[in-house]
Design a protein around this motif. Structure first.
Motif, mmCIF file in Angstrom:
data_model
loop_
_atom_site.group_PDB
_atom_site.id
_atom_site.type_symbol
_atom_site.label_atom_id
_atom_site.label_comp_id
_atom_site.label_asym_id
_atom_site.label_seq_id
_atom_site.Cartn_x
_atom_site.Cartn_y
_atom_site.Cartn_z
ATOM 1 N N THR A 45 52.996 92.251 54.329
ATOM 2 C CA THR A 45 51.758 91.799 53.721
ATOM 3 C C THR A 45 50.645 92.705 54.211
ATOM 4 N N LYS A 46 49.619 92.872 53.388
ATOM 5 C CA LYS A 46 48.470 93.679 53.805
ATOM 6 C C LYS A 46 47.196 92.926 53.465
ATOM 7 N N ILE A 47 46.277 92.922 54.400
ATOM 8 C CA ILE A 47 44.989 92.277 54.212
ATOM 9 C C ILE A 47 43.899 93.304 54.493
ATOM 10 N N HIS A 48 43.059 93.522 53.516
ATOM 11 C CA HIS A 48 41.968 94.496 53.638
ATOM 12 C C HIS A 48 40.899 93.913 54.565
ATOM 13 N N LEU A 49 40.698 94.571 55.711
ATOM 14 C CA LEU A 49 39.742 94.065 56.688
ATOM 15 C C LEU A 49 38.339 94.631 56.494
ATOM 16 N N GLY A 50 38.253 95.864 56.016
ATOM 17 C CA GLY A 50 36.927 96.434 55.854
ATOM 18 C C GLY A 50 36.939 97.851 55.335
ATOM 19 N N THR A 51 35.793 98.259 54.787
ATOM 20 C CA THR A 51 35.587 99.633 54.316
ATOM 21 C C THR A 51 34.247 100.128 54.845
ATOM 22 N N ASP A 95 67.571 77.359 50.979
ATOM 23 C CA ASP A 95 68.561 78.382 51.317
ATOM 24 C C ASP A 95 67.919 79.640 51.898
ATOM 25 N N TYR A 96 66.589 79.642 51.980
ATOM 26 C CA TYR A 96 65.885 80.849 52.418
ATOM 27 C C TYR A 96 64.864 80.518 53.501
ATOM 28 N N LYS A 97 64.612 81.472 54.358
ATOM 29 C CA LYS A 97 63.521 81.354 55.323
ATOM 30 C C LYS A 97 62.988 82.768 55.591
ATOM 31 N N HIS A 98 61.741 82.847 56.033
ATOM 32 C CA HIS A 98 61.187 84.155 56.364
ATOM 33 C C HIS A 98 60.600 84.137 57.765
ATOM 34 N N GLU A 99 60.565 85.307 58.347
ATOM 35 C CA GLU A 99 60.080 85.470 59.720
ATOM 36 C C GLU A 99 59.091 86.633 59.750
ATOM 37 N N TYR A 100 57.923 86.379 60.315
ATOM 38 C CA TYR A 100 56.908 87.419 60.428
ATOM 39 C C TYR A 100 57.055 88.188 61.736
ATOM 40 N N GLY A 101 56.697 89.468 61.692
ATOM 41 C CA GLY A 101 56.602 90.265 62.895
ATOM 42 C C GLY A 101 55.157 90.309 63.363
ATOM 43 N N THR A 102 54.908 91.089 64.395
ATOM 44 C CA THR A 102 53.553 91.228 64.933
ATOM 45 C C THR A 102 52.719 92.153 64.046
ATOM 46 N N SER A 103 51.542 91.708 63.704
ATOM 47 C CA SER A 103 50.666 92.498 62.840
ATOM 48 C C SER A 103 50.142 93.740 63.567
ATOM 49 N N LYS A 104 49.848 94.766 62.785
ATOM 50 C CA LYS A 104 49.219 95.975 63.312
ATOM 51 C C LYS A 104 48.020 96.336 62.433
ATOM 52 N N ILE A 105 47.029 96.943 63.056
ATOM 53 C CA ILE A 105 45.852 97.406 62.334
ATOM 54 C C ILE A 105 46.043 98.884 62.001
ATOM 55 N N ALA A 106 45.829 99.234 60.738
ATOM 56 C CA ALA A 106 45.990 100.619 60.297
ATOM 57 C C ALA A 106 44.757 101.038 59.507
ATOM 58 N N GLU A 165 36.502 105.239 55.247
ATOM 59 C CA GLU A 165 37.594 104.684 56.045
ATOM 60 C C GLU A 165 37.876 103.254 55.590
ATOM 61 N N LYS A 166 39.155 102.949 55.379
ATOM 62 C CA LYS A 166 39.565 101.604 54.985
ATOM 63 C C LYS A 166 40.557 101.064 56.016
ATOM 64 N N GLU A 167 40.271 99.852 56.474
ATOM 65 C CA GLU A 167 41.076 99.232 57.529
ATOM 66 C C GLU A 167 41.883 98.062 56.972
ATOM 67 N N SER A 222 50.854 104.588 56.913
ATOM 68 C CA SER A 222 52.252 104.419 57.337
ATOM 69 C C SER A 222 52.268 103.709 58.687
ATOM 70 N N VAL A 223 53.080 102.673 58.785
ATOM 71 C CA VAL A 223 53.168 101.890 60.013
ATOM 72 C C VAL A 223 54.641 101.643 60.339
#
Length: 219
Positions: A203-209, A84-95, A171-173, A130-131
């Motif tokens: 969703t958030k994924i830590h890319l680097g510090t 009964d459910y589905k999800h849709e992702y948008g385009t990722s952004k780097i912050a 700095e954290k990306e 903030s994105v």
């Protein structure tokens, strides 16, 4: 007219060296930038992590926690059936979030003979990320910890400098991906069922510090 042109040229000659100097001062500490953490996940691993975070969101919304008896037999199944459910992702952004690590004096530190900072990537003050995303996705805002200056951890070097005071800058990306969850919903006898926006998140994924000494004032 000639006087105005000459005055304009004179101002450029005076200001450009100052602008270049300001840039050079700001970049002094970046020579010693240290990679504290770097994410080595493959794209498929990142996608698995996004899916895990969406599933966690659904569970927090009590998805699949209530059950009902299926007529005709003794089995049970989720009241909110997964189909009964589905999800849709948008385009990722780097912050990127940046700020000074905790445990530092406000005036900064001078290193006439060189030295550095010890950095621990836990606790400390927070910085906000903030994105914005286009509809139907929603804007994102969250905070991350910047860590602490301490006596152990990873070392961030400062070259000998008698003219400037430094503080440890972090700095954290993150890769931020928005998503929308739709529910297969009965509208009315004329329309029937349709996919209707039920919830949204990210969703958030830590890319680097990274950390480096940053000039906060000069002598």
């Amino acid at each position: 007219m000639k006087k105005r042109i000459m005055l304009f040229v004179l101002l450029i000659v005076i200001l450009i060296p100052n602008l270049v100097l300001a840039q050079e001062i700001d970049d002094v500490g970046k020579v010693n930038k240290v990679v504290i953490y770097k994410n080595h996940m493959s794209e498929s691993e990142k996608q698995a992590e996004r899916d895990r975070q969406v599933k966690e969101h659904l569970e927090k919304l009590n998805f699949g926690k209530d059950y009902k008896i299926v007529f005709g037999d003794d089995s049970i199944r989720p009241f909110n059936d997964p189909s009964d459910y589905k999800h849709e992702y948008g385009t990722s952004k780097i912050a990127v979030a940046g700020g000074f690590a905790g445990g530092q004096g406000s005036a900064g530190y001078r290193f006439p003979t060189g030295g550095g900072f010890w950095y621990t990537d836990s606790g400390g003050p927070t910085a906000s990320i903030s994105v914005s995303f286009p509809k139907p996705f929603e804007s994102v805002s969250f905070s991350v910890n910047l860590g602490e200056k301490g006596t152990t951890g990873q070392y961030v070097k400062v070259d000998p400098d008698s003219n400037n005071y430094y503080k440890l800058y972090v700095e954290k990306e993150y890769e931020v991906t928005p998503y929308v969850i739709y529910k297969w919903t009965w509208i009315d006898d004329f329309t029937g069922y349709q996919w209707v926006k039920w919830s949204a998140g990210y969703t958030k994924i830590h890319l680097g510090t990274t950390a480096y000494p940053k000039i906060v004032r000069s002598v």
